[in-house]
Design a protein around this motif. Structure first.
Motif, mmCIF file in Angstrom:
data_model
loop_
_atom_site.group_PDB
_atom_site.id
_atom_site.type_symbol
_atom_site.label_atom_id
_atom_site.label_comp_id
_atom_site.label_asym_id
_atom_site.label_seq_id
_atom_site.Cartn_x
_atom_site.Cartn_y
_atom_site.Cartn_z
ATOM 1 N N MET A 74 0.799 -1.083 0.155
ATOM 2 C CA MET A 74 0.151 -0.130 -0.107
ATOM 3 C C MET A 74 0.735 1.181 -0.102
ATOM 4 O O MET A 74 0.290 2.335 -0.526
ATOM 5 C CB MET A 74 -0.883 0.020 1.396
ATOM 6 C CG MET A 74 -1.935 -0.852 1.135
ATOM 7 S SD MET A 74 -3.162 -0.757 -0.131
ATOM 8 C CE MET A 74 -4.234 0.662 0.398
ATOM 9 N N SER A 75 2.073 1.127 0.401
ATOM 10 C CA SER A 75 2.988 2.472 0.616
ATOM 11 C C SER A 75 3.604 2.665 -0.833
ATOM 12 O O SER A 75 3.569 3.744 -1.416
ATOM 13 C CB SER A 75 3.954 2.270 1.441
ATOM 14 O OG SER A 75 4.908 1.242 1.246
ATOM 15 N N MET A 76 3.994 1.683 -1.424
ATOM 16 C CA MET A 76 4.635 1.893 -2.794
ATOM 17 C C MET A 76 4.811 0.340 -3.567
ATOM 18 O O MET A 76 4.819 -0.538 -2.919
ATOM 19 C CB MET A 76 6.040 2.315 -2.657
ATOM 20 C CG MET A 76 6.836 2.836 -3.949
ATOM 21 S SD MET A 76 5.952 4.173 -4.673
ATOM 22 C CE MET A 76 6.205 5.538 -3.512
ATOM 23 N N PRO A 94 2.200 4.836 -5.437
ATOM 24 C CA PRO A 94 1.754 4.458 -4.120
ATOM 25 C C PRO A 94 0.729 3.521 -4.018
ATOM 26 O O PRO A 94 -0.278 3.820 -5.061
ATOM 27 C CB PRO A 94 1.206 5.919 -3.486
ATOM 28 C CG PRO A 94 2.221 6.942 -4.023
ATOM 29 C CD PRO A 94 2.211 6.482 -5.428
#
Length: 248
Positions: A74-76, A94
Motif C-alpha cells: 500500500m505504501s509503494m 503509491p
C-alpha cells in the motif's frame, strides 16, 4: 505546456530572416558535431525483461495469471503486470492510489532473492553472446553482439530472436531491442518490448527526434532553433535510423 508553446511561437514570430539563418547554421553545426562523435560500428542488443518482478511472481504462482497484480504494498509498488496497467497502475506508484484505480488489484510482497535467482539465469544466457555484457539492473542488460554476427554470419535480428527464445526456454520470461549503440538499442526495445525486430521505422525516427529536440531545448536559448532546426533534427534522425537498418 500550452502557454509555453504559445510563448515559443510568439518568440519565433519575432525572429528576422537574419536570425533564422543564424540559428539554422547553429543547428547545422551541432548536427555536424554529433555526426563526428557517434559510433555506428557496433551492434548492441538491449535486453529488457518484460514486467520482470510481476512475471517472476506469476511463474511462482500461476493463479495470478490474468489477474490485476502489483509487486509491493500500500505504501509503494515496484511494478505491475499488464492487466493492472490497463487501469493506469504503474511502477513507483503509491499502493493506495493503485488500489483506487483498480479495486481488484492484488499485492504481492517484494522477493529480491527470487528475482536475483531468475536474473542469474538470464545472465548465463547473455554470457554466451557477450562475456563482457553490461548489466544495468536485475532485469536489464546491454550486449555487444557484433562478433557473434560476424563469426556466425547472421543478422542482429536473428541473434535477438535466438536470445529471446533461449531466455524464454530457460526461464519462462520474455524480453529484446537492437541498435548500433546503447541509446538506440534501448529506444528500440522500449518501442517494441516483445519484438526482436526493429519495429516501425517512422516510430523510431520520431522517438529519436524527440530525444534530440529535448536535448536542444535544454540548452540556453534552445527555443531559437525553431522550426527549421526541428526539420534538420528530423533529417538527422532519419539518417541515423536508416543507417541502423542497413547494419542490422
Amino acid at each position: 505546456m500550452r502557454q509555453r508553446t504559445d510563448n515559443m511561437r510568439e518568440r519565433l514570430g519575432k525572429l528576422s530572416i537574419t536570425d533564422i539563418a543564424h540559428y539554422q547554421k547553429i543547428a547545422e553545426r551541432r548536427i555536424t558535431e554529433l555526426e563526428a562523435t557517434r559510433d555506428l560500428s557496433r551492434i548492441w542488443l538491449h535486453v529488457d525483461m518484460d514486467a520482470f518482478y510481476a512475471a517472476v511472481e506469476t511463474l511462482s504462482n500461476p493463479s495470478l495469471k490474468g489477474t490485476a497484480m502489483a509487486v509491493g504494498g500500500m505504501s509503494m509498488i515496484s511494478t505491475a503486470n499488464y492487466e493492472a496497467r490497463r487501469y493506469g497502475v504503474r511502477a513507483a506508484m503509491p499502493g493506495f492510489i493503485a488500489r483506487k484505480l483498480c479495486p481488484e488489484l492484488i499485492f504481492v510482497p517484494v522477493d529480491f532473492e527470487k528475482y536475483t535467482y531468475y536474473s542469474t539465469l538470464t545472465r548465463k544466457v547473455f554470457q554466451r553472446y557477450d562475456l563482457n555484457f553490461i548489466s544495468a539492473s536485475l532485469d536489464e542488460a546491454y550486449l555487444d553482439i557484433i562478433e557473434v554476427c560476424r563469426e556466425r554470419d547472421v543478422r542482429s535480428d536473428e541473434v535477438a530472436e535466438e536470445i529471446r527464445r533461449c531466455v524464454f526456454e530457460e526461464t519462462g520470461l520474455t524480453c529484446a531491442g537492437v541498435g548500433p549503440n546503447r541509446l538506440l538499442a534501448k529506444r528500440t526495445s522500449v518501442k517494441s518490448l516483445n519484438s526482436s525486430s526493429l519495429g516501425d521505422v517512422e516510430d523510431l525516427i520520431h522517438s529519436f527526434m524527440i530525444i534530440m529536440l529535448e536535448h536542444v531545448m535544454r540548452q540556453k536559448d534552445g527555443w531559437k532553433v525553431g522550426l527549421l532546426g526541428a526539420v534538420l533534427i528530423y533529417l538527422y534522425s532519419r539518417n541515423i535510423i536508416y543507417k541502423l537498418l542497413q547494419m542490422s
